[in-house]
Design a protein around this motif. Structure first.
Motif, PDB file in Angstrom:
ATOM      1  N   GLY A   1      27.430 117.996  10.482  1.00 15.91           N
ATOM      2  CA  GLY A   1      26.015 117.656  10.397  1.00 15.91           C
ATOM      3  C   GLY A   1      25.409 117.856   9.026  1.00 15.91           C
ATOM      4  N   GLN A   2      26.230 118.182   8.030  1.00 14.09           N
ATOM      5  CA  GLN A   2      25.724 118.419   6.681  1.00 14.09           C
ATOM      6  C   GLN A   2      25.341 117.119   5.977  1.00 14.09           C
ATOM      7  OE1 GLN A   2      25.260 121.680   5.340  1.00 14.09           O
ATOM      8  NE2 GLN A   2      25.572 122.025   7.528  1.00 14.09           N
ATOM      9  N   THR A   3      25.982 116.017   6.345  1.00  8.60           N
ATOM     10  CA  THR A   3      25.648 114.703   5.785  1.00  8.60           C
ATOM     11  C   THR A   3      25.409 113.738   6.948  1.00  8.60           C
ATOM     12  OG1 THR A   3      27.886 113.749   5.739  1.00  8.60           O
ATOM     13  CG2 THR A   3      27.274 115.197   3.906  1.00  8.60           C
ATOM     14  N   ARG A   4      25.073 112.528   6.621  1.00  5.42           N
ATOM     15  CA  ARG A   4      24.855 111.501   7.647  1.00  5.42           C
ATOM     16  C   ARG A   4      26.139 110.740   7.972  1.00  5.42           C
ATOM     17  NH1 ARG A   4      19.250 108.800   5.278  1.00  5.42           N
ATOM     18  NH2 ARG A   4      18.071 110.766   5.077  1.00  5.42           N
ATOM     19  N   GLY A   5      27.261 111.269   7.522  1.00  7.61           N
ATOM     20  CA  GLY A   5      28.531 110.609   7.788  1.00  7.61           C
ATOM     21  C   GLY A   5      28.849 109.532   6.769  1.00  7.61           C
ATOM     22  N   ILE A   6      29.972 108.876   6.979  1.00 12.66           N
ATOM     23  CA  ILE A   6      30.437 107.837   6.057  1.00 12.66           C
ATOM     24  C   ILE A   6      30.435 106.489   6.765  1.00 12.66           C
ATOM     25  CG2 ILE A   6      32.356 107.018   4.637  1.00 12.66           C
ATOM     26  CD1 ILE A   6      33.308 109.910   4.408  1.00 12.66           C
ATOM     27  N   THR A   7      29.895 105.496   6.079  1.00 18.68           N
ATOM     28  CA  THR A   7      30.034 104.115   6.519  1.00 18.68           C
ATOM     29  C   THR A   7      31.090 103.470   5.637  1.00 18.68           C
ATOM     30  OG1 THR A   7      27.741 103.967   7.260  1.00 18.68           O
ATOM     31  CG2 THR A   7      28.907 101.890   6.850  1.00 18.68           C
ATOM     32  N   PHE A   8      32.261 103.239   6.198  1.00 21.99           N
ATOM     33  CA  PHE A   8      33.351 102.651   5.413  1.00 21.99           C
ATOM     34  C   PHE A   8      33.054 101.178   5.198  1.00 21.99           C
ATOM     35  CE2 PHE A   8      35.093 106.430   7.350  1.00 21.99           C
ATOM     36  CZ  PHE A   8      35.714 107.036   6.268  1.00 21.99           C
ATOM     37  N   TRP A   9      33.185 100.742   3.945  1.00 17.06           N
ATOM     38  CA  TRP A   9      32.645  99.430   3.590  1.00 17.06           C
ATOM     39  C   TRP A   9      33.628  98.273   3.730  1.00 17.06           C
ATOM     40  CZ3 TRP A   9      31.741 102.395  -1.389  1.00 17.06           C
ATOM     41  CH2 TRP A   9      32.830 102.342  -2.247  1.00 17.06           C
ATOM     42  N   GLY A  10      34.829  98.541   4.192  1.00 13.64           N
ATOM     43  CA  GLY A  10      35.752  97.417   4.363  1.00 13.64           C
ATOM     44  C   GLY A  10      36.032  96.718   3.049  1.00 13.64           C
ATOM     45  N   ARG A  11      35.783  95.418   3.013  1.00 16.56           N
ATOM     46  CA  ARG A  11      35.994  94.601   1.814  1.00 16.56           C
ATOM     47  C   ARG A  11      37.448  94.623   1.352  1.00 16.56           C
ATOM     48  NH1 ARG A  11      32.029  95.023  -3.092  1.00 16.56           N
ATOM     49  NH2 ARG A  11      33.032  93.029  -3.499  1.00 16.56           N
ATOM     50  N   SER A  12      38.373  94.818   2.270  1.00 15.75           N
ATOM     51  CA  SER A  12      39.791  94.736   1.909  1.00 15.75           C
ATOM     52  C   SER A  12      40.028  93.421   1.177  1.00 15.75           C
ATOM     53  CB  SER A  12      40.654  94.797   3.168  1.00 15.75           C
ATOM     54  OG  SER A  12      40.421  95.988   3.881  1.00 15.75           O
ATOM     55  N   PHE A  13      40.929  93.449   0.203  1.00 15.64           N
ATOM     56  CA  PHE A  13      41.120  92.235  -0.597  1.00 15.64           C
ATOM     57  C   PHE A  13      42.529  92.149  -1.151  1.00 15.64           C
ATOM     58  CE2 PHE A  13      39.940  95.423  -3.705  1.00 15.64           C
ATOM     59  CZ  PHE A  13      40.685  95.102  -4.843  1.00 15.64           C
ATOM     60  N   VAL A  14      42.863  90.951  -1.590  1.00 16.42           N
ATOM     61  CA  VAL A  14      44.103  90.691  -2.316  1.00 16.42           C
ATOM     62  C   VAL A  14      43.734  89.948  -3.588  1.00 16.42           C
ATOM     63  CG1 VAL A  14      46.337  89.526  -2.300  1.00 16.42           C
ATOM     64  CG2 VAL A  14      45.471  90.603  -0.202  1.00 16.42           C
ATOM     65  N   ALA A  15      44.234  90.434  -4.719  1.00 16.48           N
ATOM     66  CA  ALA A  15      43.998  89.795  -6.011  1.00 16.48           C
ATOM     67  C   ALA A  15      45.323  89.355  -6.609  1.00 16.48           C
ATOM     68  CB  ALA A  15      43.282  90.747  -6.969  1.00 16.48           C
ATOM     69  N   GLY A  16      45.286  88.256  -7.343  1.00 16.10           N
ATOM     70  CA  GLY A  16      46.471  87.766  -8.035  1.00 16.10           C
ATOM     71  C   GLY A  16      46.633  88.435  -9.385  1.00 16.10           C
ATOM     72  N   PRO A  17      47.678  88.087 -10.144  1.00 14.19           N
ATOM     73  CA  PRO A  17      48.010  88.781 -11.387  1.00 14.19           C
ATOM     74  C   PRO A  17      47.047  88.531 -12.548  1.00 14.19           C
ATOM     75  CG  PRO A  17      49.507  86.950 -11.036  1.00 14.19           C
ATOM     76  CD  PRO A  17      48.706  87.091  -9.785  1.00 14.19           C
ATOM     77  N   GLN A  18      46.079  87.647 -12.364  1.00 12.50           N
ATOM     78  CA  GLN A  18      45.001  87.512 -13.352  1.00 12.50           C
ATOM     79  C   GLN A  18      43.685  88.057 -12.803  1.00 12.50           C
ATOM     80  OE1 GLN A  18      45.938  83.231 -14.021  1.00 12.50           O
ATOM     81  NE2 GLN A  18      45.762  83.742 -16.193  1.00 12.50           N
ATOM     82  N   GLY A  19      43.782  88.820 -11.725  1.00 17.19           N
ATOM     83  CA  GLY A  19      42.596  89.408 -11.120  1.00 17.19           C
ATOM     84  C   GLY A  19      41.857  88.473 -10.189  1.00 17.19           C
ATOM     85  N   GLU A  20      42.383  87.253 -10.017  1.00 15.24           N
ATOM     86  CA  GLU A  20      41.695  86.283  -9.165  1.00 15.24           C
ATOM     87  C   GLU A  20      41.739  86.730  -7.709  1.00 15.24           C
ATOM     88  OE1 GLU A  20      45.991  84.636  -9.490  1.00 15.24           O
ATOM     89  OE2 GLU A  20      44.613  85.944 -10.606  1.00 15.24           O
ATOM     90  N   LEU A  21      40.625  86.587  -7.007  1.00 14.65           N
ATOM     91  CA  LEU A  21      40.567  86.976  -5.596  1.00 14.65           C
ATOM     92  C   LEU A  21      41.247  85.910  -4.740  1.00 14.65           C
ATOM     93  CD1 LEU A  21      37.005  88.486  -5.025  1.00 14.65           C
ATOM     94  CD2 LEU A  21      39.206  89.658  -4.819  1.00 14.65           C
TER      95      LEU A  21
END
Length: 298
Positions: free
Chosen positions: A231-251
């Motif tokens: 009860g010390q914090t309001r908990g964590i909301t995990f934001w998801g946004r799982s992703f895969v990027a290519g070798p030039q950083g492209e999503l």
């Protein structure tokens, strides 16, 4: 320009909200693994500490009872599934190595159900709601890719994703791609602007690892709100946004904040091409980098 053959790897990523019911969490994970395998996934990646809640919001010695040996129950269960489906599977487990010695450990299961290799999380955070140093001993297996039938997997875990040195050492050891099982989100009292900055920085730094090393990056985060038992914090909301990027950083793919799965095609042969265009490894001044092993230079 010479022709090249593509080397396509189909990767399944699974983004899940967990409860305290380990059996139900694993049941739903197995259903999702079957689903992405039916869609052609050859490599499947799960989120950090996927069997239960993210327990590091509090420091409680009884929580160590949740840890398991490797090999153990989870490697047996998920190994049997990997063998049945003919996939390579990346797990993330709370490892009991010995009495009083515990790790946050990624385990890669091979297509035949055997353990291809392990990686023990090297960078351990200790922040409000992320009291991991209480539970986890830093890893001692180094930054070594795990050889599998689908390639050399540079598996790291969550907090490791903020450290370019970890990604670089995996790349220098011949990794074909970088993989980050993750559990990260907002402490629920953070204002919206700070939430956006944190989430964007998290993705940007990993896309930077892809660019700097000419390698694809696969990152799988959890979703959902998990309360703080103290009860010390309001908990964590995990934001998801799982992703895969290519070798030039492209999503190549980015998920939302819901429970979902995706199968993404990665051309592993593209890394060779990108490294010829951008030869960052060639131009590294290794003669001038010795101070990187110091805590601070001044």
């Amino acid at each position: 320009m010479s022709q090249r053959e593509k080397r396509i790897l189909k990767v399944g990523i699974i983004q899940q909200a967990n409860t305290a019911d380990h059996s139900d969490n694993k049941r739903r994970l197995k259903e999702a693994i079957r689903r992405v395998a039916s869609e052609g996934a050859e490599l499947v990646v799960l989120q950090e500490l996927h069997n239960g809640l993210y327990f590091c919001q509090t420091e409680d010695v009884d929580t160590f009872d949740e840890a398991e040996s490797i090999p153990g129950e989870s490697t047996r269960e998920f190994g049997e599934l990997a063998r049945e489906l003919g996939i390579v599977l990346v797990l993330s487990l709370f490892e009991r190595r010995a009495a009083g010695l515990y790790h946050n450990t990624a385990v890669v299961m091979e297509r035949d159900g055997s353990i291809a290799g392990m990686y023990r999380k090297m960078h351990i955070p200790d922040d409000p709601a992320y009291y991991e140093k209480f539970y986890f001993t830093p890893g001692d297996l180094g930054f070594e890719p795990i050889e599998t039938s689908v390639g050399r997997l540079g598996v790291l875990v969550c907090w490791d994703q903020w450290y370019p040195e970890a990604a670089r050492l995996m790349a220098l050891s011949g990794a074909d791609l970088l993989i980050y099982p993750t559990a990260i989100g907002w402490e629920s009292s953070d204002e919206s602007g700070e939430q956006t900055r944190q989430s964007d920085a998290w993705q940007l730094v990993q896309r930077g690892h892809a660019v700097a090393n000419g390698l694809p990056v696969v990152t799988v985060n959890r979703v959902g709100h998990e309360v703080d038992p103290s009860g010390q914090t309001r908990g964590i909301t995990f934001w998801g946004r799982s992703f895969v990027a290519g070798p030039q950083g492209e999503l190549l793919a980015e998920l939302d904040q819901s429970e979902t799965t995706r199968v993404i095609e990665i051309d592993l042969a593209r890394s060779e091409r990108v490294r010829r265009w951008w030869p960052f490894l060639r131009d590294r001044r290794i003669d001038a980098f010795s101070d990187l092993t110091k805590r601070y230079r001044r």
